[in-house]
Design a protein around this motif. Structure first.
Motif, PDB file in Angstrom:
ATOM      1  N   ALA A 169       9.656   6.609  -0.402  1.00 40.43           N
ATOM      2  CA  ALA A 169       8.924   7.824  -1.396  1.00 40.43           C
ATOM      3  C   ALA A 169       9.038   8.540  -1.841  1.00 40.43           C
ATOM      4  O   ALA A 169      10.754   8.510  -2.678  1.00 40.43           O
ATOM      5  N   MET A 170       8.169   8.467  -3.328  1.00 41.37           N
ATOM      6  CA  MET A 170       8.906   8.530  -4.527  1.00 41.37           C
ATOM      7  C   MET A 170       8.077  10.703  -5.045  1.00 41.37           C
ATOM      8  O   MET A 170       6.928  10.666  -4.230  1.00 41.37           O
ATOM      9  N   ARG A 171       8.428  11.659  -5.409  1.00 41.42           N
ATOM     10  CA  ARG A 171       8.211  12.867  -5.769  1.00 41.42           C
ATOM     11  C   ARG A 171       7.543  12.293  -7.267  1.00 41.42           C
ATOM     12  O   ARG A 171       8.419  12.482  -7.875  1.00 41.42           O
ATOM     13  N   VAL A 172       6.725  12.451  -7.514  1.00 41.03           N
ATOM     14  CA  VAL A 172       5.729  12.622  -8.387  1.00 41.03           C
ATOM     15  C   VAL A 172       5.403  14.031  -8.912  1.00 41.03           C
ATOM     16  O   VAL A 172       4.559  14.567  -8.203  1.00 41.03           O
ATOM     17  N   THR A 173       6.041  14.536 -10.413  1.00 41.23           N
ATOM     18  CA  THR A 173       5.135  15.558 -10.964  1.00 41.23           C
ATOM     19  C   THR A 173       4.878  16.033 -11.361  1.00 41.23           C
ATOM     20  O   THR A 173       5.466  15.047 -12.952  1.00 41.23           O
ATOM     21  N   LEU A 174       3.633  16.727 -11.370  1.00 37.58           N
ATOM     22  CA  LEU A 174       3.128  16.809 -13.046  1.00 37.58           C
ATOM     23  C   LEU A 174       3.623  18.024 -13.669  1.00 37.58           C
ATOM     24  O   LEU A 174       4.130  18.598 -13.288  1.00 37.58           O
ATOM     25  N   VAL A 175       4.436  17.751 -15.298  1.00 37.44           N
ATOM     26  CA  VAL A 175       4.851  18.777 -16.183  1.00 37.44           C
ATOM     27  C   VAL A 175       4.082  19.577 -17.246  1.00 37.44           C
ATOM     28  O   VAL A 175       3.652  19.919 -17.402  1.00 37.44           O
ATOM     29  N   CYS A 180       3.547  15.799  -5.846  1.00 37.93           N
ATOM     30  CA  CYS A 180       3.418  14.853  -3.889  1.00 37.93           C
ATOM     31  C   CYS A 180       4.106  13.911  -3.760  1.00 37.93           C
ATOM     32  O   CYS A 180       4.872  13.836  -4.863  1.00 37.93           O
ATOM     33  N   LEU A 181       4.258  13.598  -2.999  1.00 38.15           N
ATOM     34  CA  LEU A 181       5.268  12.308  -2.414  1.00 38.15           C
ATOM     35  C   LEU A 181       4.509  10.926  -2.504  1.00 38.15           C
ATOM     36  O   LEU A 181       3.285  10.843  -2.067  1.00 38.15           O
ATOM     37  N   GLY A 192       0.340  -0.696   0.175  1.00 35.23           N
ATOM     38  CA  GLY A 192      -0.059  -0.269   0.199  1.00 35.23           C
ATOM     39  C   GLY A 192       1.056   1.086  -0.478  1.00 35.23           C
ATOM     40  O   GLY A 192       2.251   1.270  -0.019  1.00 35.23           O
ATOM     41  N   GLY A 193       0.204   2.443  -0.105  1.00 33.29           N
ATOM     42  CA  GLY A 193       1.483   3.716  -0.334  1.00 33.29           C
ATOM     43  C   GLY A 193      -0.167   4.703  -0.029  1.00 33.29           C
ATOM     44  O   GLY A 193      -1.066   4.402  -0.335  1.00 33.29           O
ATOM     45  N   HIS A 194       0.181   6.097   0.389  1.00 32.58           N
ATOM     46  CA  HIS A 194      -0.809   6.962   0.061  1.00 32.58           C
ATOM     47  C   HIS A 194       0.108   8.449  -0.547  1.00 32.58           C
ATOM     48  O   HIS A 194       1.553   7.998  -0.455  1.00 32.58           O
ATOM     49  N   CYS A 195      -0.145   9.025  -0.823  1.00 30.79           N
ATOM     50  CA  CYS A 195       0.241  10.402  -0.736  1.00 30.79           C
ATOM     51  C   CYS A 195      -0.162  11.573   0.141  1.00 30.79           C
ATOM     52  O   CYS A 195      -0.449  11.792   0.879  1.00 30.79           O
ATOM     53  N   ALA A 196       1.421  12.768   0.070  1.00 27.38           N
ATOM     54  CA  ALA A 196       1.373  13.137   0.826  1.00 27.38           C
ATOM     55  C   ALA A 196       1.981  14.129   0.786  1.00 27.38           C
ATOM     56  O   ALA A 196       2.835  14.100  -0.892  1.00 27.38           O
ATOM     57  N   ASP A 197       2.531  15.197   1.251  1.00 24.82           N
ATOM     58  CA  ASP A 197       3.415  16.748   1.107  1.00 24.82           C
ATOM     59  C   ASP A 197       3.228  16.969  -0.684  1.00 24.82           C
ATOM     60  O   ASP A 197       3.982  17.088  -1.172  1.00 24.82           O
ATOM     61  N   TRP A 198       1.783  17.325  -0.741  1.00 25.12           N
ATOM     62  CA  TRP A 198       0.992  17.776  -1.853  1.00 25.12           C
ATOM     63  C   TRP A 198       1.577  19.980  -1.580  1.00 25.12           C
ATOM     64  O   TRP A 198       1.183  19.725  -1.184  1.00 25.12           O
ATOM     65  N   ASN A 199       1.579  20.109  -2.903  1.00 23.17           N
ATOM     66  CA  ASN A 199       1.902  21.671  -2.854  1.00 23.17           C
ATOM     67  C   ASN A 199       0.308  22.023  -2.706  1.00 23.17           C
ATOM     68  O   ASN A 199      -0.762  21.961  -3.454  1.00 23.17           O
ATOM     69  N   ALA A 200       0.734  23.360  -2.890  1.00 27.86           N
ATOM     70  CA  ALA A 200       0.057  24.755  -3.380  1.00 27.86           C
ATOM     71  C   ALA A 200      -1.336  23.762  -3.921  1.00 27.86           C
ATOM     72  O   ALA A 200      -2.650  24.335  -4.226  1.00 27.86           O
ATOM     73  N   ASP A 201      -0.852  24.274  -5.444  1.00 30.50           N
ATOM     74  CA  ASP A 201      -1.498  23.724  -6.437  1.00 30.50           C
ATOM     75  C   ASP A 201      -2.046  21.912  -6.972  1.00 30.50           C
ATOM     76  O   ASP A 201      -2.614  21.949  -8.025  1.00 30.50           O
TER      77      ASP A 201
END
Length: 191
Positions: A174-180, A115-116, A102-111
């Motif tokens: 934890a992986m940082r996934v960022t929308l480009v 996230c992590l 399992g996993g979860h998302c954390a540390d979202w940026n403002a927009d």
């Protein structure tokens, strides 16, 4: 985290249902096979860690481009509505479906474009200790490539990199996934 859709199952519930419906492979065999792949990539690139990281990422992108079809075929959840929903689905459903964790998302940026994706554990890293000469090896980089490759198949351009890696002294995985951005697909017909 619960689904943001009213009346929908949580990401965890959907992930558990997908995991239970998926054919299993022996976990130790899977982990050791992945380790053999990483070792062979290092040998192929004469222990050049940056080149090995790039190759693992490229291999993962190729795998992700194929896994998305299986994910879409077996996923009972509705289509993702935005990047946040997509990342929650990756963390709660896809990781459980394909890796059994399992996993979860954390540390979202403002927009909500970064996230992590925090994993409970990383089965790829079981039984692994990195020697000092490989301290910069991103051992699980193939998983980052899988995420990027799968997202590209659904017209989403993103980056993914390990932000926390217990193999390199971090406190967990934890992986940082960022929308480009979105990938524009030209319409093939003249109307």
């Amino acid at each position: 985290m619960a689904s943001r859709r009213a009346g929908a199952k949580t990401y965890e519930q959907v992930g558990l249902a997908a995991w239970q419906a998926t054919e299993k492979v022996n976990a130790e065999l899977f982990t050791l096979t992945y380790g053999a792949i990483v070792r062979q990539v290092l040998a192929d690139y004469e222990d050049c860690v940056p080149e090995a990281n790039a190759k693992l990422d490229a291999m993962g992108r190729s795998i992700g481009g194929r896994l998305i079809e299986e994910f879409n075929a077996k996923n009972e959840q509705q289509r993702c509505v935005d990047f946040r929903d997509t990342c929650e689905t990756i963390a709660g459903v896809a990781l459980r479906m394909f890796l059994g964790v399992g996993g979860h998302c954390a540390d979202w940026n403002a927009d909500h474009t970064s996230c992590l994706v925090v994993m409970e554990t990383n089965p790829l890293a079981d039984f692994v200790e990195l020697p000092e000469r490989y301290r910069d090896l991103s051992y699980g980089q193939m998983l980052c490539g899988v995420i990027v490759g799968a997202l590209e198949q659904v017209q989403t351009r993103a980056t993914c990199e390990w932000e926390k890696d217990a193999l390199r002294g971090g406190d967990g995985f934890a992986m940082r996934v960022t929308l480009v951005g979105q990938i524009d697909t030209p319409y093939p017909f003249d109307d």
